[in-house]
Design an enzyme around this catalytic site. Sequence first.
Site: not given
Ligand code: NAD
Ligand code: UD1
Length: 337
Positions: A36-37, A125, A149, A153, A178, A199
């Site tokens: 995913n990168s 998360s 998911y 976690k 968050f 998102n």
């Molecule tokens: P991201 O997808 O951009 O980064 C995750 C990276 O892990 C990617 O580069 C992907 O290629 C790599 N990866 C996935 N599975 C792998 C594997 N089996 N072996 C090696 N590499 C692997 O996501 P992010 O937003 O940077 O998130 C990073 C971490 O934070 C994740 O664990 C995610 O669950 C957690 N997290 C993210 C959010 C968010 O909203 N972005 C919120 C809460 C927690």
């Molecule tokens: C989502 C994930 C959550 C994760 C978080 C951060 C779900 C149900 N939850 O949460 O597990 O930790 O992302 O990665 O997917 N929204 C719109 N239109 C869009 C997208 C989002 O209106 O196209 C609204 C959503 O309803 C929400 C807010 O924007 O109210 C934020 O959404 P999003 O960025 O997806 O984050 P979370 O819903 O908090």
Amino acid sequence: MKTILVTGGTGYIGSHTVVQLLNAGINVVILDNLCNSNKAVIQRIENLTNKSPYFVEGDIRDRTTLRHLFEQYSCDAVIHFAGLKAVGESEENPLKYFDNNVSGSVTLFEEMLRVNVNTLIFSSSATVYGNPGVVCYSESTPLQPINVYGQTKLMVEDILRSLKKSKPDFQIALLRYFNPVGAHESGQMGEDPFGTPNNLMPFISQVAIGTRPQLMVYGNNYPTPDGTGLRDYIHVEDLAAGHLAALNHLGPDNSFITVNLGTGRPYSVLEVIKSFEKASGKTIPYEVVGPRSGDLAEYYADPSFAKTVLGWEAKLGIDRMCADSWRWQKNNPKGYL
Ligand code: NAD
Ligand code: UD1
């Protein structure tokens, strides 16, 4: 000089953290399977820091890769970002998520144990709280994830709590993020989702740049001031800084912490749109549709424990989050390609 293994280090949050680690004089080894990168991130990291992280393309589930990596590089700690994070996909394909996020983590921890690397920061998360019946989550709010998911976690958190009991020398920080948004201030690094963004912020950015015609606002009948969902958005640079604070904090006397990383100040979907319009000078067309399944009306962090225990708090507000997201999107309309 310390050396830190960053799994998932070419991903969104990982890459921003790698830049801060390198700037702090720490050596970095990235392990990422690029599912995913994009490898182009490495060049951006080098541009921003004048330093080069070591990069191993490989999977955390692959024991041989981990063994070679730990033989080649003497690591002092691991920051474990690697994981899959799409809630919808996790419901459709739970085994993929348990395999990648849970089995992958177990393999990583086993190999850390084998080479006696016992300092770990884990990306958890806010999703572990599920739907607890309150909107402000402290670290002691009950944990009841409502999707696969979130279950993965919580399972990894539970595994680490058990590991700590059995191996008291381990030093572990569980960081519950968050809603990470924003990008590096340079406009060179940011979030680059493959396919349609799940998102809000990356979706708005793609509407602003013209890749998508309009935003769907998921519901405007929530019991919130303007009827749209409220979330605790946190700038990815603040989030990255939280990892360095956790790393500094961990030690023999502070060897297990669980910390929320949020701002404590939620914003509605309409407020985010407004702020993004201000930052970009673009109008964001939107249509209100029905609520998304599994969405909550409102939640945000109680960030006070992070401040007390880590001396960390988020500094950047919604306007900066939108300005940096927009700069990244504008400079890189197709992401890292
Ligand atoms: P991201 O997808 O951009 O980064 C995750 C990276 O892990 C990617 O580069 C992907 O290629 C790599 N990866 C996935 N599975 C792998 C594997 N089996 N072996 C090696 N590499 C692997 O996501 P992010 O937003 O940077 O998130 C990073 C971490 O934070 C994740 O664990 C995610 O669950 C957690 N997290 C993210 C959010 C968010 O909203 N972005 C919120 C809460 C927690
Ligand atoms: C989502 C994930 C959550 C994760 C978080 C951060 C779900 C149900 N939850 O949460 O597990 O930790 O992302 O990665 O997917 N929204 C719109 N239109 C869009 C997208 C989002 O209106 O196209 C609204 C959503 O309803 C929400 C807010 O924007 O109210 C934020 O959404 P999003 O960025 O997806 O984050 P979370 O819903 O908090």
